[in-house]
Structures are given as structure tokens and as C-alpha cells.
Design a protein around this motif. Structure first.
Motif, mmCIF file in Angstrom:
data_model
loop_
_atom_site.group_PDB
_atom_site.id
_atom_site.type_symbol
_atom_site.label_atom_id
_atom_site.label_comp_id
_atom_site.label_asym_id
_atom_site.label_seq_id
_atom_site.Cartn_x
_atom_site.Cartn_y
_atom_site.Cartn_z
ATOM 1 N N TRP A 1 0.835 -1.202 0.000
ATOM 2 C CA TRP A 1 0.000 0.000 0.000
ATOM 3 C C TRP A 1 0.879 1.265 0.000
ATOM 4 N N ASN A 2 1.873 1.285 0.858
ATOM 5 C CA ASN A 2 2.746 2.460 0.934
ATOM 6 C C ASN A 2 3.476 2.716 -0.373
ATOM 7 N N SER A 3 3.884 1.635 -1.042
ATOM 8 C CA SER A 3 4.624 1.773 -2.303
ATOM 9 C C SER A 3 3.765 2.400 -3.387
ATOM 10 N N ILE A 4 2.503 1.973 -3.501
ATOM 11 C CA ILE A 4 1.644 2.499 -4.572
ATOM 12 C C ILE A 4 1.200 3.932 -4.240
ATOM 13 N N ILE A 5 0.957 4.205 -2.957
ATOM 14 C CA ILE A 5 0.596 5.578 -2.570
ATOM 15 C C ILE A 5 1.772 6.518 -2.819
ATOM 16 N N ARG A 6 2.985 6.089 -2.432
ATOM 17 C CA ARG A 6 4.180 6.908 -2.640
ATOM 18 C C ARG A 6 4.429 7.134 -4.131
ATOM 19 N N ALA A 7 4.187 6.123 -4.942
ATOM 20 C CA ALA A 7 4.393 6.237 -6.388
ATOM 21 C C ALA A 7 3.531 7.357 -6.972
ATOM 22 N N HIS A 8 2.262 7.419 -6.552
ATOM 23 C CA HIS A 8 1.368 8.459 -7.069
ATOM 24 C C HIS A 8 1.712 9.830 -6.490
ATOM 25 N N ALA A 9 2.091 9.850 -5.218
ATOM 26 C CA ALA A 9 2.431 11.131 -4.578
ATOM 27 C C ALA A 9 3.679 11.733 -5.212
ATOM 28 N N GLN A 10 4.706 10.910 -5.456
ATOM 29 C CA GLN A 10 5.948 11.418 -6.044
ATOM 30 C C GLN A 10 5.771 11.860 -7.489
ATOM 31 N N ALA A 11 4.750 11.285 -8.160
ATOM 32 C CA ALA A 11 4.429 11.706 -9.526
ATOM 33 C C ALA A 11 3.467 12.888 -9.538
ATOM 34 N N HIS A 12 3.186 13.445 -8.342
ATOM 35 C CA HIS A 12 2.262 14.569 -8.152
ATOM 36 C C HIS A 12 0.844 14.230 -8.595
ATOM 37 N N LYS A 13 0.486 12.962 -8.518
ATOM 38 C CA LYS A 13 -0.896 12.527 -8.740
ATOM 39 C C LYS A 13 -1.570 12.474 -7.363
ATOM 40 N N PHE A 14 -1.747 13.663 -6.803
ATOM 41 C CA PHE A 14 -2.164 13.751 -5.410
ATOM 42 C C PHE A 14 -3.560 13.188 -5.170
ATOM 43 N N ASP A 15 -4.487 13.446 -6.093
ATOM 44 C CA ASP A 15 -5.856 12.935 -5.930
ATOM 45 C C ASP A 15 -5.863 11.416 -5.885
ATOM 46 N N HIS A 16 -5.074 10.783 -6.758
ATOM 47 C CA HIS A 16 -4.998 9.319 -6.780
ATOM 48 C C HIS A 16 -4.369 8.802 -5.485
ATOM 49 N N ALA A 17 -3.346 9.505 -4.987
ATOM 50 C CA ALA A 17 -2.678 9.080 -3.749
ATOM 51 C C ALA A 17 -3.660 9.088 -2.585
ATOM 52 N N PHE A 18 -4.477 10.143 -2.471
ATOM 53 C CA PHE A 18 -5.428 10.222 -1.367
ATOM 54 C C PHE A 18 -6.597 9.263 -1.557
ATOM 55 N N SER A 19 -6.954 9.011 -2.812
ATOM 56 C CA SER A 19 -8.005 8.018 -3.083
ATOM 57 C C SER A 19 -7.555 6.627 -2.632
#
Length: 556
Positions: free
Chosen positions: A72-90
Motif C-alpha cells: 500500500w505504501n509503495s503504490i501511494i508513494r508512487a502516485h504522490a511522487q508523480a504529483h498525482k495527489f488525488d490518486h494518492a489520497f483516493s
């Protein structure tokens, strides 16, 4: 088989794998039926994320039957670092509803995402989540919170988290010190630094960078020199990052000898350091050196950014020499930067101040995009050349194009009125600025209005206008009226204004010279001599005026 398994683990233990190698490893994991294991899915997700392939990373995650907190942390971090913030919080919201609960690394990742996205509301929600989850005293979450609040300028909140954390690491100390420095609280940064030393915490380069970043005024030079001394004692004088910030600090404090000395000690200065030195020379009035080091920068093969190019164009305009300005223009064309609005606006200003208004106008006309800054540059140039009617036409074009004029637009228009003696038009522009556009008049606007009235002989009206302004009145406004008294030969009013200037502790020698000239013109030679002697005693120096413009191949 055992050897293949060992090689697979060796590859998965690496920090980075190319995209093609990641796909090979992914295929091998599928073939060996290891894909249901979240350990292998986590490693593949991280490799895909590092290579920017979020689609494949998400596909691996979605197809994983068992999801650990690491996955879970890896996929959330992947979206956050790509500035896909909405996807990270979803994904975070899905995680909260799943059997796997967020840990301190989950929250730290999303806290960093909030600061990167300047999302204060999201940051407060994450802070609440940390507290509710019982992680309020966790050093990883606390460090992330201190860093995030500091970055967003909420240093009081950062301080509360900091002082409520039982175990303070160096990152937290540095984050709060940087937060204080970046938002002007350099004294609080120094207090924290003193506390840090009392607690035997050893500072590093980032600590000193945070301290130095807050020193932005020449009055703080001695503080900066003290910090520089501590850098030397800490053997950080060879740290490129620290030295770069020292150059910036000395440049901001107008101590260019020290800035150059630190700069010269760098093996390979980066563009930021070059820019700090060049703009420092420009702001200190040493325009020749600013242009010299810009040439050195080009000879080093480094590429200047639009901000630096605009800065050196401003330096070229100050020395009234179009030759270096045209060289920079050629450099801009070679780099293909002529469509940059900031650079084009600086070119217009440079050509107009160097007496080549026609070239400045052509630069404006071929600009693919024009903003209010480029219009302001052209209007100011037209006004300085006495072309008030053209300046007014450009203002009307601004309104037709749906652009919103700003303070600088009206300052340029009032300047145009001054140079053409258009008192009535100037009054109307001043009225429109305040009543129709809701722009509060600044000192620069009053300077032009006072000049307009004064140069038409309405000295008393201009004087009463200044008296109606709230105290303290900017010395430039009084200076404008004093120059009008000089032109009109009104020594009585000039003395009153001079007294106002001296009361405001204005040490500008130009004002003293003006009053001396007024006395001389009125036959008061003794009074004139006293003022000249005062200038000599106080070692005041009037800026030399430039009465010529150096062209491409001749002086005009």
C-alpha cells in the motif's frame, strides 16, 4: 532453480532497475507463481514507479490478492511522487477501509504530498489522522509534520509539533530553522540554533543553509559573517551547497568582495550560485561586473535561465550602453528564447532606456504572447521618449485585450504625463487608478503627481497634497517637490522641504546638492558653501548623471 531464485532476490534488492529489466523480472515472478506474494509485488511496483510507469505499477497492485502495508505504501508513494495527489489520497481512503491500516510511513508520505501540493487543509487532516492513530509522538510523522508546516510558512504550528516531540532528530531541527529563515524569522532561527548547540546536537550543512537563508538585509551582514565563521569551524567551507548560500547571503547584503571570495573558492559553481553573484553585482550598482560575469558564465558553457537574462538586461540598460544589451539579445535568439515574455519585456526596457525605442517597439510587436509586464515596459519606454499619445494608445489596447492594468501600468502612464507636461491627463489617470480600478496609490504614483503639479508651477498645491498624506511620507515624494523648487527657483519652500527631508534622516546627497543650487541661484553663496562643506565632511556622494547613450558604433 535455487540459483535462479537467488539471482532474482539479488535483482530485487537493488534500488533501481531499468524498465526493460523490470518487465523481465515481472515476467519471471509470474512464471514462478510468486506474484501473489506481496513482497514481490511491492518490489515490482517500486521499480515501475521509479521508471515513471504508473499504469503498470497500478496494474500489479490491483491484481495482487494480498496487500501488505508495504505494498500500500509503495503504490501511494508512487502516485504522490508523480504529483498525482488525488490518486494518492483516493488510495489512502481505500486503505483505511481495508484490513491493512496505515502506519507512520503512510502518513509521512501523505504529509509530504500535502506540502508539495501546498494543501493546508489536507495537511491538517493528515495531522488529525496521525493523532487519532496514536502516532502523535512518532519521530517519523513528527519530522514530516515539522517539515511540511515549515514549508507552508506555518512556523508556529511547526514549532508546536517540534516542542511536543520527545526524540528530536537533526532533520526536525533543520526543518524548523529553515522554516524560520525562509519566512523572515532569522532571529528565532538563531535562538533555535543556540538551543541545538546547548543540547550537543551537531549541525550539518543544511543547518547553516537554513540560518543563512533568512539573512536578506545588509544590516544583518555581521550576523552572516558570524555564521560564516561557524561554517569554517565546522569544516563546511568546502560544502558546495553551503558556499552557494554564502554567496547569495553576501550578495543580498551588498558585500560583493566577500561574495566573490567565496565564489572563487568553489570548484564548479552551479547556475544558482552564478545567478546570485551576477544579480548581486547588478543590485549593488556594479553593472560592468555583472555583465562581465555573465560573459564568464557563457564561456563556461552554462545556460542562463530567463530570470538571470532579464537581470543582466536590466544591468545593460543602467549603463546606457546598447552594445552589451544587443549581445544578450543575440544570445537569446541563438537559444530560441525570444518568445519568453520575461526576456522580451526586459529587452523592450533595455532598448528604450538606451535610446533605441524603435527596436524596443519591434521586439514588442513580434512577441507571440503579451502580458501586462510587456505592455508596462513599452508604455514606460514610450513615456520616457515623450511619446505620451502612443503610451495612451497602448493603455487602451490593454483594456481591449482584456488584460488588467496594475500599479506599474499607472506609474508608467503618470511618468509619460510628466515627460510631456500633461497635467490634466495625469490627474485623470490618477483618478481612474483609484476610483475605477481600485488601486491604492503608492509613493511612486505620488512622486509623478507631485512632479506634474510642481513643474507647472503649482508648488503650493503639490505641497498641500503631500501634507494630506499619512505620515511618514516617503522621502522620494518630498524630493520630487524639492526638484520642482529647484527648477522654479523657490528657495523659501525649498528650505521647508529640506527640513522635512532632514527630519526623516534622509542622507541622500542629491537633495543637499539641490538645496545648495537653489541657494546659489538666489545669491546666497554662504549658505550654498555651508551645504557643500557638509557634503564633503559627511563624505556624501551624488550619483553621476549619464548625459550620453552609447550606441552600436557611435555616441549619440
Amino acid at each position: 532453480m535455487l540459483l535462479q531464485f537467488q539471482l532474482l532476490h539479488l535483482d530485487l534488492s537493488k534500488v533501481y532497475q531499468s524498465l526493460s529489466r523490470t518487465k523481465q523480472l515481472h515476467s519471471l515472478i509470474i512464471k514462478t507463481h510468486l506474484s501473489p506474494d506481496p513482497f514481490y509485488a511491492t518490489r515490482i511496483v517500486r521499480f515501475y514507479a521509479v521508471n515513471g510507469d504508473l499504469h503498470s505499477a497500478r496494474k500489479v497492485f490491483d491484481e495482487s490478492p494480498s496487500r501488505s502495508v508495504y505494498l500500500w505504501n509503495s503504490i501511494i508513494r508512487a502516485h504522490a511522487q508523480a504529483h498525482k495527489f488525488d490518486h494518492a489520497f483516493s488510495l489512502f481512503n481505500r486503505m483505511v477501509r481495508s484490513e491493512t491500516k496505515p502506519d507512520n510511513f503512510t502518513y509521512a508520505c501523505l504529509i509530504r504530498a500535502c506540502s508539495d501540493n501546498f494543501d493546508l487543509e489536507g495537511l491538517r487532516l493528515m495531522h488529525c489522522g496521525v493523532t487519532v492513530s496514536g502516532l502523535g509522538l512518532d519521530s517519523i510523522c513528527s519530522s514530516a509534520l515539522v517539515t511540511a508546516y515549515s514549508k507552508l510558512g506555518l512556523v508556529d504550528e511547526a514549532s508546536r509539533v517540534f516542542h511536543g516531540t520527545p526524540q528530536l532528530d537533526l532533520v526536525m531541527w533543520n526543518s524548523l530553522i529553515s522554516g524560520y529563515g525562509n519566512f523572515g524569522f532569522w532571529d528565532k532561527g538563531l535562538e533555535l540554533f543556540s538551543m541545538m548547540r546547548c543540547m550537543k546536537v551537531v549541525p550539518d550543512g543544511y543547518t547553516f543553509v537554513g540560518l543563512l537563508s533568512g539573512l536578506k538585509d545588509s544590516s544583518l551582514l555581521s550576523v552572516g559573517q558570524g555564521i560564516h565563521g561557524l561554517c569554517l569551524k565546522s569544516n563546511l567551507d568546502s560544502n558546495d551547497h553551503v558556499c552557494s548560500v554564502l554567496v547569495s547571503m553576501y550578495s543580498r547584503c551588498r558585500c560583493m568582495d566577500s561574495a566573490h571570495k567565496v565564489f572563487s573558492g568553489l570548484f564548479e559553481p552551479d547556475l544558482v550560485t552564478w545567478s546570485s553573484l551576477i544579480t548581486g553585482y547588478s543590485h549593488s550598482g556594479d553593472y560592468e561586473k555583472a555583465l562581465f560575469f555573465f560573459r564568464c558564465l557563457n564561456m563556461e558553457g552554462k545556460k542562463a535561465d530567463p530570470i538571470l537574462i532579464a537581470s543582466v538586461l536590466a544591468a545593460a540598460s543602467q549603463i546606457a550602453n546598447v552594445a552589451p544589451g544587443s549581445e544578450i539579445h543575440a544570445y537569446v535568439l541563438r537559444r530560441g528564447l525570444e518568445s519568453d515574455v520575461m526576456i522580451s519585456s526586459a529587452l523592450i526596457a533595455m532598448y528604450s532606456k538606451c535610446g533605441f525605442m524603435g527596436i524596443g517597439t519591434r521586439v514588442f510587436k513580434i512577441m507571440p504572447e503579451k502580458n501586462i509586464v510587456s505592455y508596462n515596459s513599452l508604455i514606460l519606454g514610450l513615456g520616457l521618449h515623450g511619446l505620451a499619445a502612443e503610451a495612451f494608445r497602448m493603455f487602451n489596447e490593454i483594456l481591449r485585450n482584456g488584460l488588467v492594468p496594475d500599479e506599474s501600468t499607472f506609474s508608467a502612464l503618470l511618468c509619460a504625463c510628466c515627460h510631456s507636461g500633461l497635467v490634466k491627463d495625469g490627474r485623470e489617470i490618477f483618478r481612474k487608478m483609484r476610483k475605477e480600478f481600485g488601486i491604492e496609490a503608492r509613493a511612486e504614483h505620488y512622486v509623478h503627481l507631485v512632479k506634474l503639479l510642481g513643474m507647472e508651477g503649482r508648488l503650493e498645491e503639490a505641497y498641500n497634497l503631500i501634507l494630506s498624506l499619512p505620515e511618514p511620507v516617503d522621502s522620494g515624494i518630498w524630493g520630487a517637490l524639492l526638484s520642482c523648487c529647484d527648477a522654479c527657483g523657490d528657495s523659501e519652500l525649498a528650505e521647508i522641504i529640506a527640513q522635512k527631508l532632514f527630519e526623516s534622516n534622509s542622507e541622500k546627497s542629491a537633495y543637499t546638492v539641490m538645496l545648495s543650487n537653489i541657494y546659489a541661484g538666489d545669491g546666497r553663496w554662504d549658505d550654498s558653501k555651508k551645504l557643500r562643506d557638509y557634503i564633503t565632511e559627511r563624505q556624501l556622494r551624488k550619483t553621476t548623471g549619464v548625459s550620453w547613450i552609447k550606441g552600436f558604433s557611435r555616441s549619440a
